[in-house]
Write a protein that holds these residues in place. Structure first.
Motif, short mmCIF file in Angstrom:
data_model
loop_
_atom_site.label_atom_id
_atom_site.label_comp_id
_atom_site.label_asym_id
_atom_site.label_seq_id
_atom_site.Cartn_x
_atom_site.Cartn_y
_atom_site.Cartn_z
N LYS A 123 8.88 46.99 19.79
CA LYS A 123 10.22 46.92 20.38
C LYS A 123 10.28 47.60 21.75
O LYS A 123 11.08 47.24 22.60
CB LYS A 123 11.26 47.52 19.45
CG LYS A 123 11.19 49.03 19.30
CD LYS A 123 12.37 49.56 18.50
CE LYS A 123 12.35 51.10 18.46
NZ LYS A 123 13.53 51.64 17.77
N ILE A 126 9.79 45.21 24.56
CA ILE A 126 11.00 44.42 24.82
C ILE A 126 12.00 45.23 25.64
O ILE A 126 12.59 44.72 26.61
CB ILE A 126 11.62 43.95 23.49
CG1 ILE A 126 10.64 43.03 22.74
CG2 ILE A 126 12.95 43.24 23.72
CD1 ILE A 126 11.09 42.65 21.35
N SER A 225 17.32 39.88 27.55
CA SER A 225 16.82 40.09 26.18
C SER A 225 15.97 38.92 25.71
O SER A 225 14.92 39.11 25.07
CB SER A 225 17.98 40.32 25.22
OG SER A 225 18.80 39.17 25.10
N THR A 229 12.04 39.04 24.89
CA THR A 229 11.56 38.60 23.57
C THR A 229 10.41 37.61 23.72
O THR A 229 9.38 37.72 23.05
CB THR A 229 12.72 37.98 22.79
OG1 THR A 229 13.74 38.96 22.58
CG2 THR A 229 12.26 37.43 21.45
N GLU A 232 7.22 39.32 24.81
CA GLU A 232 6.53 40.02 23.71
C GLU A 232 5.81 39.02 22.80
O GLU A 232 4.72 39.31 22.29
CB GLU A 232 7.52 40.86 22.92
CG GLU A 232 6.93 41.64 21.76
CD GLU A 232 5.90 42.70 22.14
OE1 GLU A 232 5.37 43.36 21.22
OE2 GLU A 232 5.60 42.86 23.35
N PHE A 283 15.72 31.05 23.00
CA PHE A 283 16.10 32.44 22.84
C PHE A 283 17.01 32.85 24.00
O PHE A 283 16.54 33.11 25.09
CB PHE A 283 14.86 33.35 22.76
CG PHE A 283 14.11 33.22 21.47
CD1 PHE A 283 14.74 33.44 20.26
CD2 PHE A 283 12.76 32.86 21.46
CE1 PHE A 283 14.06 33.32 19.06
CE2 PHE A 283 12.07 32.73 20.26
CZ PHE A 283 12.72 32.96 19.06
N THR A 286 19.38 38.12 22.38
CA THR A 286 18.73 38.54 21.13
C THR A 286 18.96 40.02 20.82
O THR A 286 18.52 40.49 19.76
CB THR A 286 17.21 38.30 21.20
OG1 THR A 286 16.64 39.11 22.25
CG2 THR A 286 16.88 36.83 21.46
N GLU A 355 21.87 35.90 18.32
CA GLU A 355 21.93 37.30 17.92
C GLU A 355 23.06 37.63 16.95
O GLU A 355 23.04 38.67 16.29
CB GLU A 355 22.09 38.17 19.16
CG GLU A 355 23.41 37.97 19.88
CD GLU A 355 23.52 38.78 21.17
OE1 GLU A 355 22.51 39.36 21.58
OE2 GLU A 355 24.62 38.82 21.76
N GLY A 378 15.52 48.03 21.19
CA GLY A 378 14.96 46.69 21.05
C GLY A 378 14.76 46.22 19.63
O GLY A 378 14.11 45.18 19.40
N ALA A 381 16.20 42.62 18.90
CA ALA A 381 15.43 41.59 19.60
C ALA A 381 14.05 41.41 19.00
O ALA A 381 13.49 40.31 19.01
CB ALA A 381 15.32 41.94 21.08
N ALA A 382 13.48 42.49 18.45
CA ALA A 382 12.15 42.40 17.84
C ALA A 382 12.13 41.42 16.67
O ALA A 382 11.11 40.77 16.40
CB ALA A 382 11.68 43.78 17.39
N ALA A 385 11.52 38.11 18.14
CA ALA A 385 10.11 37.97 18.53
C ALA A 385 9.27 37.58 17.32
O ALA A 385 8.36 36.74 17.42
CB ALA A 385 9.60 39.27 19.14
#
Length: 485
Positions: A123, A126, A225, A229, A232, A283, A286, A355, A378, A381-382, A385
């Motif tokens: 995270k 991100i 975001s 994402t 990552e 995305f 997120t 989200e 993050g 958002a993770a 990902a």
């Protein structure tokens, strides 16, 4: 009326006086007819409805009026599609949407590899990208910082490629556009066994705020975001030597906020070139957790039901328990709400995991308050990902790895017999419950205390695609996708 609404009204009043005689800044667009009519009632000098057909309208409109789509009508945007000419706007509302093909070809076969990737999601990476993109001050498509951000993102992605020593099969390109000076960025991992099929993940790089002053549009959640994402996802794939069977692309679009300009031009080009897009996932925002569930999958009519089912199946397989657990539900985002619409309107299977429920989405977007401190860390958002990694690997598969029979099917046998679904499980497995899930993510049939060779009667359900989910007493979940005829 709150301060933000007051400011918007004053800005639009000023714009009305300024542009009633001079329409040089007006644009052609398409949007839902009911939204165009609402805007016409409040800003008659700033929008002209050219034509209405099939609940859609082609309009000639001042761009600042479109921000009311976010304030009064929609909760996410832009909610319209830009068109270079009046004829293009008219053609869009007069031509039926090209419905995406039915594809029940998605399967889950890479469990052990995917679980390794999920463990690698960080995270903090991100968070760093989100804060870096916010530091440009504005990524409004007409600003110098917008292309600076695009060029810098290209370098960032190239550095990930160099670190993985993959310059032979992975490349990054800048894409120029006709209707915006801002550039898009595209990373391509060339497929080996089936390079002509594309699996694509995208999100927009630009940002925007209401009013005439666009010099500060931080766009932390919308959509730093999403780009963070995606970055990552790329990092984890390359760090784990991912080589796909199909070609995989990651896209950071220009000028989404003024009517999906970048994505529409790229999707149109792919359609004209006859490219086969196996699946597209968007995305866009997120980081902000505004609802009780974690991931909300858009179920608008233009989204692909089979691809949505695949996302549910992935989350049931990988995210329903353990270290990577998160929850999901469904929502709607309306016409032209993000770049996936550009792909869907060209007939490609498209999906949009978001989200939060759109009624609970980030209240700071399109304002100067869309900053990193409003979005927490993050962690949220993770989760996206992880979903992105699951989608890419299971949709594009792995090169030189045989696509074995779904591991779930070696543990249980499923069959559809007229209006019932049945299953047989090994003697060492005890099924706690069986659940049928529809394309809207709803659990439409459940049976507890299931015996081997049992059936679930589905007479009450309409024809269509479904998932059956079996949960064992040990917490293991098995999924199978089927069509009820």
């Amino acid at each position: 009326m709150n301060l933000k609404s007051t400011f918007l009204s004053l800005s639009l009043l000023f714009a009305a006086n300024l542009f009633a005689q001079n329409r040089e800044e007006f644009i052609y667009a398409s949007m839902e007819a009911k939204h165009a009519q609402e805007l016409k009632l409040s800003h008659s000098d700033l929008i002209e409805i050219i034509a209405i057909n099939n609940d859609l309208a082609s309009v000639y409109i001042h761009p600042e009026v479109t921000h009311e789509l976010h304030q009064k009508i929609l909760s996410h945007g832009p909610g319209y599609m830009f068109h270079a000419t009046e004829s293009n706007a008219l053609n869009t509302i007069n031509s039926p949407l090209e419905m995406s093909r039915t594809v029940l070809e998605y399967s889950i076969t890479n469990q052990e590899y995917v679980k390794t990737l999920l463990d690698d999601v960080n995270k903090q990476n991100i968070e760093e990208v989100m804060q870096h993109l916010e530091s440009y001050g504005s990524r409004y498509h007409l600003s110098a910082q917008a292309n600076e951000a695009a060029e810098d993102l290209k370098v960032r992605w190239e550095n990930l490629i160099a670190a993985a020593n993959r310059t032979e099969d992975i490349s990054v390109r800048i894409v120029s556009h006709v209707n915006t000076p801002m550039k898009s960025v595209v990373l391509t991992i060339k497929g080996n066994e089936n390079a002509s099929q594309y699996v694509i993940v995208g999100g927009h790089l630009d940002s925007i705020v209401g009013g005439s002053n666009k010099t500060y549009a931080p766009g932390s959640d919308d959509n730093a975001s999403g780009i963070a994402t995606i970055t990552e996802i790329i990092r984890v794939l390359l760090a784990n030597d991912y080589k796909p069977q199909k070609t995989v692309e990651f896209m950071a679009y220009a000028a989404e906020e003024i009517g999906l300009v970048g994505s529409n031009e790229i999707a149109t080009q792919y359609k004209n070139q006859g490219k086969d897009v196996f699946g597209y996932v968007q995305f866009d925002m997120t980081a902000y957790k505004g609802s009780s569930k974690d991931v909300y999958v858009s179920i608008d009519s233009f989204n692909n039901n089979d691809l949505n089912l695949f996302l549910y199946e992935l989350m049931e397989e990988y995210n329903s328990f353990g270290d990577h657990k998160f929850t999901y539900a469904t929502t709607r985002c309306n016409y032209g709400c993000s770049d996936h619409y550009s792909w869907a309107m060209k007939g490609y299977p498209a999906a949009f995991p978001f989200e939060a429920s759109f009624n609970d989405s980030n209240p700071y977007i399109h304002t100067t308050s869309d900053t990193f401190d409003k979005n927490g860390d993050g962690s949220h958002a993770a989760k996206f990902a992880k979903l992105g990694l699951e989608f890419v690997v299971e949709a594009a598969k792995r090169s030189e790895v045989l696509d074995v029979v779904n591991l779930n099917k070696t543990k249980a046998k499923f069959y559809v017999d007229q209006k019932a679904v049945g299953f047989e499980v090994p003697s060492n497995k005890t099924i706690k419950s069986a659940t049928v899930i529809n394309v809207a993510g709803q659990k439409v049939a459940t049976k507890n205390q299931v015996n081997n060779n049992d059936k679930i009667n589905l007479n009450q359900l309409p024809k269509g695609a479904y998932i059956i989910l079996l949960e064992t007493t040990s917490g293991e979940k098995l999924t199978y996708k089927f069509i009820l005829k």
